[in-house]
Design a protein around this motif. Structure first.
Motif, PDB file in Angstrom:
ATOM      1  N   MET A   1      -7.639  -0.612   6.223  1.00 29.95           N
ATOM      2  CA  MET A   1      -6.487  -0.633   5.499  1.00 29.95           C
ATOM      3  C   MET A   1      -6.727  -2.142   4.773  1.00 29.95           C
ATOM      4  O   MET A   1      -6.436  -2.140   3.903  1.00 29.95           O
ATOM      5  CB  MET A   1      -5.759  -0.735   6.636  1.00 29.95           C
ATOM      6  CG  MET A   1      -4.356  -1.730   5.459  1.00 29.95           C
ATOM      7  SD  MET A   1      -3.179  -0.926   4.384  1.00 29.95           S
ATOM      8  CE  MET A   1      -2.246   0.600   6.288  1.00 29.95           C
ATOM      9  N   ILE A   2      -7.678  -2.850   5.345  1.00 31.49           N
ATOM     10  CA  ILE A   2      -7.565  -4.171   5.207  1.00 31.49           C
ATOM     11  C   ILE A   2      -9.023  -4.117   4.234  1.00 31.49           C
ATOM     12  O   ILE A   2      -8.710  -4.796   3.093  1.00 31.49           O
ATOM     13  CB  ILE A   2      -8.913  -5.363   6.954  1.00 31.49           C
ATOM     14  CG1 ILE A   2      -7.749  -5.654   7.211  1.00 31.49           C
ATOM     15  CG2 ILE A   2      -9.645  -6.806   5.937  1.00 31.49           C
ATOM     16  CD1 ILE A   2      -8.212  -6.025   8.511  1.00 31.49           C
ATOM     17  N   ARG A   3      -9.579  -3.008   3.680  1.00 31.45           N
ATOM     18  CA  ARG A   3     -10.765  -3.045   2.788  1.00 31.45           C
ATOM     19  C   ARG A   3      -9.632  -2.785   1.864  1.00 31.45           C
ATOM     20  O   ARG A   3      -9.817  -2.675   0.517  1.00 31.45           O
ATOM     21  CB  ARG A   3     -11.752  -1.825   3.332  1.00 31.45           C
ATOM     22  CG  ARG A   3     -13.070  -2.800   4.600  1.00 31.45           C
ATOM     23  CD  ARG A   3     -14.162  -1.705   4.446  1.00 31.45           C
ATOM     24  NE  ARG A   3     -14.188  -0.095   4.974  1.00 31.45           N
ATOM     25  CZ  ARG A   3     -14.108  -0.162   6.046  1.00 31.45           C
ATOM     26  NH1 ARG A   3     -14.250  -1.391   6.917  1.00 31.45           N
ATOM     27  NH2 ARG A   3     -13.613   1.368   6.254  1.00 31.45           N
ATOM     28  N   LEU A   4      -8.762  -2.061   1.535  1.00 32.95           N
ATOM     29  CA  LEU A   4      -7.610  -2.074   0.587  1.00 32.95           C
ATOM     30  C   LEU A   4      -7.122  -2.658   0.236  1.00 32.95           C
ATOM     31  O   LEU A   4      -7.563  -2.908  -1.579  1.00 32.95           O
ATOM     32  CB  LEU A   4      -7.249  -0.475   0.882  1.00 32.95           C
ATOM     33  CG  LEU A   4      -7.176   1.014   1.594  1.00 32.95           C
ATOM     34  CD1 LEU A   4      -6.418   1.671   1.374  1.00 32.95           C
ATOM     35  CD2 LEU A   4      -8.084   1.361   0.110  1.00 32.95           C
ATOM     36  N   LEU A   5      -6.665  -3.694   1.136  1.00 30.03           N
ATOM     37  CA  LEU A   5      -5.789  -4.870   0.764  1.00 30.03           C
ATOM     38  C   LEU A   5      -6.829  -5.937  -0.245  1.00 30.03           C
ATOM     39  O   LEU A   5      -6.208  -6.291  -0.946  1.00 30.03           O
ATOM     40  CB  LEU A   5      -5.111  -5.507   1.558  1.00 30.03           C
ATOM     41  CG  LEU A   5      -3.852  -4.330   2.302  1.00 30.03           C
ATOM     42  CD1 LEU A   5      -3.717  -5.262   3.709  1.00 30.03           C
ATOM     43  CD2 LEU A   5      -2.888  -4.607   1.342  1.00 30.03           C
TER      44      LEU A   5
ATOM     45  N   ALA B   1      -1.482   7.085   3.799  1.00 30.37           N
ATOM     46  CA  ALA B   1      -0.715   5.216   4.751  1.00 30.37           C
ATOM     47  C   ALA B   1       0.216   4.690   3.292  1.00 30.37           C
ATOM     48  O   ALA B   1       0.019   4.530   3.020  1.00 30.37           O
ATOM     49  CB  ALA B   1      -1.522   4.056   5.260  1.00 30.37           C
ATOM     50  N   THR B   2       1.523   4.238   3.918  1.00 26.25           N
ATOM     51  CA  THR B   2       2.580   3.079   3.973  1.00 26.25           C
ATOM     52  C   THR B   2       2.759   2.038   3.983  1.00 26.25           C
ATOM     53  O   THR B   2       3.119   2.138   5.147  1.00 26.25           O
ATOM     54  CB  THR B   2       3.845   3.923   3.070  1.00 26.25           C
ATOM     55  OG1 THR B   2       3.165   4.906   1.223  1.00 26.25           O
ATOM     56  CG2 THR B   2       4.625   3.295   2.043  1.00 26.25           C
ATOM     57  N   PHE B   3       2.355   0.841   3.546  1.00 30.31           N
ATOM     58  CA  PHE B   3       2.486  -0.663   4.137  1.00 30.31           C
ATOM     59  C   PHE B   3       2.845  -1.963   3.658  1.00 30.31           C
ATOM     60  O   PHE B   3       2.792  -1.561   2.087  1.00 30.31           O
ATOM     61  CB  PHE B   3       0.831  -0.261   4.683  1.00 30.31           C
ATOM     62  CG  PHE B   3       1.077  -1.823   5.097  1.00 30.31           C
ATOM     63  CD1 PHE B   3       1.234  -1.822   6.882  1.00 30.31           C
ATOM     64  CD2 PHE B   3       0.458  -3.318   4.608  1.00 30.31           C
ATOM     65  CE1 PHE B   3       1.039  -3.515   7.562  1.00 30.31           C
ATOM     66  CE2 PHE B   3       0.276  -4.664   5.948  1.00 30.31           C
ATOM     67  CZ  PHE B   3       0.732  -4.570   6.890  1.00 30.31           C
ATOM     68  N   GLU B   4       3.865  -2.480   3.263  1.00 28.39           N
ATOM     69  CA  GLU B   4       4.031  -3.625   3.102  1.00 28.39           C
ATOM     70  C   GLU B   4       4.386  -4.606   4.070  1.00 28.39           C
ATOM     71  O   GLU B   4       4.719  -5.253   5.263  1.00 28.39           O
ATOM     72  CB  GLU B   4       5.347  -3.569   1.934  1.00 28.39           C
ATOM     73  CG  GLU B   4       6.407  -3.167   2.741  1.00 28.39           C
ATOM     74  CD  GLU B   4       7.687  -2.786   1.186  1.00 28.39           C
ATOM     75  OE1 GLU B   4       7.153  -2.031  -0.092  1.00 28.39           O
ATOM     76  OE2 GLU B   4       8.697  -2.961   1.929  1.00 28.39           O
TER      77      GLU B   4
ATOM     78  N   VAL C   1       1.354  -1.341  -0.098  1.00 28.19           N
ATOM     79  CA  VAL C   1       0.162   0.077  -0.068  1.00 28.19           C
ATOM     80  C   VAL C   1       0.875   1.266   0.207  1.00 28.19           C
ATOM     81  O   VAL C   1       1.314   1.211   1.451  1.00 28.19           O
ATOM     82  CB  VAL C   1      -1.081   0.038   1.563  1.00 28.19           C
ATOM     83  CG1 VAL C   1      -1.237   0.745   1.159  1.00 28.19           C
ATOM     84  CG2 VAL C   1      -1.854  -1.174   1.141  1.00 28.19           C
ATOM     85  N   LYS C   2       1.161   1.783  -1.238  1.00 27.40           N
ATOM     86  CA  LYS C   2       1.877   3.468  -1.217  1.00 27.40           C
ATOM     87  C   LYS C   2       0.840   4.442  -1.616  1.00 27.40           C
ATOM     88  O   LYS C   2       0.011   4.848  -2.113  1.00 27.40           O
ATOM     89  CB  LYS C   2       2.773   3.003  -2.433  1.00 27.40           C
ATOM     90  CG  LYS C   2       3.486   1.970  -2.239  1.00 27.40           C
ATOM     91  CD  LYS C   2       4.516   2.178  -3.853  1.00 27.40           C
ATOM     92  CE  LYS C   2       5.628   0.589  -3.347  1.00 27.40           C
ATOM     93  NZ  LYS C   2       6.098   1.089  -5.187  1.00 27.40           N
ATOM     94  N   GLY C   3       1.099   5.787   0.221  1.00 29.42           N
ATOM     95  CA  GLY C   3       0.761   6.677  -0.443  1.00 29.42           C
ATOM     96  C   GLY C   3      -1.209   6.669  -0.178  1.00 29.42           C
ATOM     97  O   GLY C   3      -1.192   7.803  -0.529  1.00 29.42           O
TER      98      GLY C   3
END
Length: 509
Positions: free
Chosen positions: A58-62, A35-38, A19-21
């Motif tokens: 965050m979960i819903r985005l993924l 949010a940025t996450f990997e 997840v980037k920016g």
């Protein structure tokens, strides 16, 4: 206790989810802020934060259920580019799977049918049962779940149902598995089975995102932890090297609401004395005293008999031997109703299964211990119920718009406050609390600690059982260690050291 014996993924392990920016805003709420996450293949990443921190977004985005206002989401190097329901299908086809806190199994169907629910293998319009059952058995075997595939789900234990949900997401070559509070409704011994399953999944090279409020679980299975607050990624830390106090500080933005030195409220008068109590085979000989105004912690390993001890005191479970003294009078064969009438209250380990009636209102759940107090001529008074429920809500800071709101719609922390509050309504003098902070976030835990200390200050006596050793010094005046069927060691505030307590729990094992 299980140890985290799986090794961390290599630094060169491929990134499975990125997840980037990403920013996501709802009316009046900034749910995610740049949010940025990997997470990498074979990694177990804990996702931490109090309610409203942004974890669910965050979960819903993924999973493709939400589209960011800005930023990108990529699964195994492929950026999700679709919109609407097609985006969720795209994420699924790229290997994203999720197990939500509320299970989605159909009790009247078989294990195999549930594993392939909505995706039954067909040939010529006919379901291929042999193929379905073979693949179901294979998926369950990956988690060590040895059950007949034609068994009905309604016959499973809570842990078996959770494992079945996890087995379902292993079908179809997943790359990322997201587990949202998978153990929040499970007893401690059952949670161990789920954590073993998580370790197995990661060992196959599958990335795992693990959402939980249980720090002891996170330390056992997670390689790293990403902390969220107010929609932002605050930090990602190595679990092995991070202190719990530092993680809590990251989650709350400041030190948790903790009192370094508890102000003791205990008095000389004894509220309860237990003498040579045995509940075989778990408890061989238990003796202790509980003072008025004291918070007494009981520590011990999984299966040490902590729950059996509370149930025996409450009259839910029979003694094999021993007796109790309550207010100076002997009680040799306690019964539940008798103990309630003597001023004892009990909150069970499994809140959802045994502590609440989800479809009933906050008022009915909070007042069930003493409906007589809100009745006139044997008939419940709507006015008295509303007034009494409001007193419980206000006193325990329960967040609910109405007194008759179904309790099942409240957060875990607010549900737990109501479960404790029903014994405040009953004016109970001795409270037996079995895992009272299980499945609640850090903020709610601090509130429950404050409630317990306030009740003790009023002269109530409390036995506090917890699997999370680190919380015992925050709320207890004294801690007893239960090991090998007896109480082995004793710690007093302010010198309750969690490492020493843990060492005492495992000595001899």
């Amino acid at each position: 206790m299980m140890s985290a014996n799986h090794s961390a993924p290599a630094a060169s392990a491929r990134i499975v989810a990125s997840v980037k920016g990403c920013t996501r805003q709802y009316p009046g709420v900034l749910a995610l802020d740049n949010a940025t996450f990997e997470v990498a293949a074979g990694e177990v990443r804990a996702l931490l934060g109090k309610n409203g921190a942004g974890k669910s977004t965050m979960i819903r985005l993924l999973t493709g259920a939400e589209i960011p206002d800005s930023g990108t989401v990529s699964i195994d190097g492929i950026e999700l580019g679709q919109t609407g329901s097609v985006r969720a299908q795209e994420a699924f086809e790229n290997g994203v799977r999720v197990v939500y806190q509320e299970l989605s199994l159909v009790p009247g169907m078989t294990l195999a049918e549930n594993l392939f629910l909505g995706r039954w293998p067909r040939q010529g319009g006919v379901i291929q049962y042999a193929k379905m059952e073979a693949q179901a058995a294979e998926a369950m075997a990956r988690l060590g779940l040895d059950l007949p595939t034609n068994r009905l789900v309604m016959s499973l234990s809570p842990a078996e149902r959770q494992l079945l949900e996890i087995a379902r997401v292993l079908i179809g070559k997943p790359k990322l598995v997201i587990l949202d509070e998978p153990t929040s409704s499970l007893a401690a011994a059952e949670a161990e089975k789920v954590m073993n399953a998580v370790t197995r999944i990661a060992s196959e090279g599958i990335a795992v995102i693990y959402v939980s409020h249980r720090m002891n679980e996170i330390r056992q299975i997670a390689h790293s932890a990403t902390v969220m607050r107010d929609g932002r990624i605050i930090d990602t830390v190595d679990v092995k090297g991070a202190e719990t106090r530092e993680i809590v500080r990251l989650m709350l933005g400041s030190e948790a609401s903790q009192v370094a030195l508890l102000e003791t409220n205990s008095r000389e008068r004894m509220a309860l004395e237990v003498k040579d109590l045995a509940v075989l085979p778990k408890l061989r000989s238990i003796s202790f005293k509980l003072r008025e105004g004291e918070v007494l912690g009981i520590a011990g390993l999984l299966g040490s008999g902590r729950t059996e001890l509370l149930q025996a005191i409450m009259g839910i479970r029979s003694f094999s031997r021993g007796e109790m003294q309550v207010d100076g009078s002997a009680v040799k064969t306690p019964r539940y109703r008798q103990m309630v009438s003597r001023g004892f209250g009990y909150t069970p380990e499994s809140r959802k299964e045994e502590g609440i009636v989800p479809l009933l209102g906050v008022d009915e759940n909070a007042l069930a211990t003493n409906f007589a107090a809100v009745s006139r001529n044997g008939i419940l008074s709507t006015r008295l119920m509303a007034e009494a429920a409001r007193r419980v809500i206000d006193r325990l800071h329960v967040k609910t718009a109405r007194t008759d709101t179904p309790i099942g719609t409240l957060s875990g922390g607010n549900q737990q406050k109501v479960v404790i509050g029903r014994w405040v309504h009953a004016d109970s003098r001795v409270l037996l609390l079995d895992e009272p902070t299980r499945g609640v976030d850090v903020e709610a835990k601090a509130q429950i600690y404050a409630i317990i200390r306030q009740l003790a200050a009023e002269g109530r006596s409390i036995i506090f059982v917890s699997s999370e050793i680190e919380e015992l010094p925050l709320v207890c005046d004294r801690v007893l260690v239960l090991r090998d069927g007896t109480l082995q060691e004793e710690f007093h505030s302010p010198n309750i050291d969690q490492d020493a307590v843990m060492a005492a729990c495992i000595t001899g094992h």
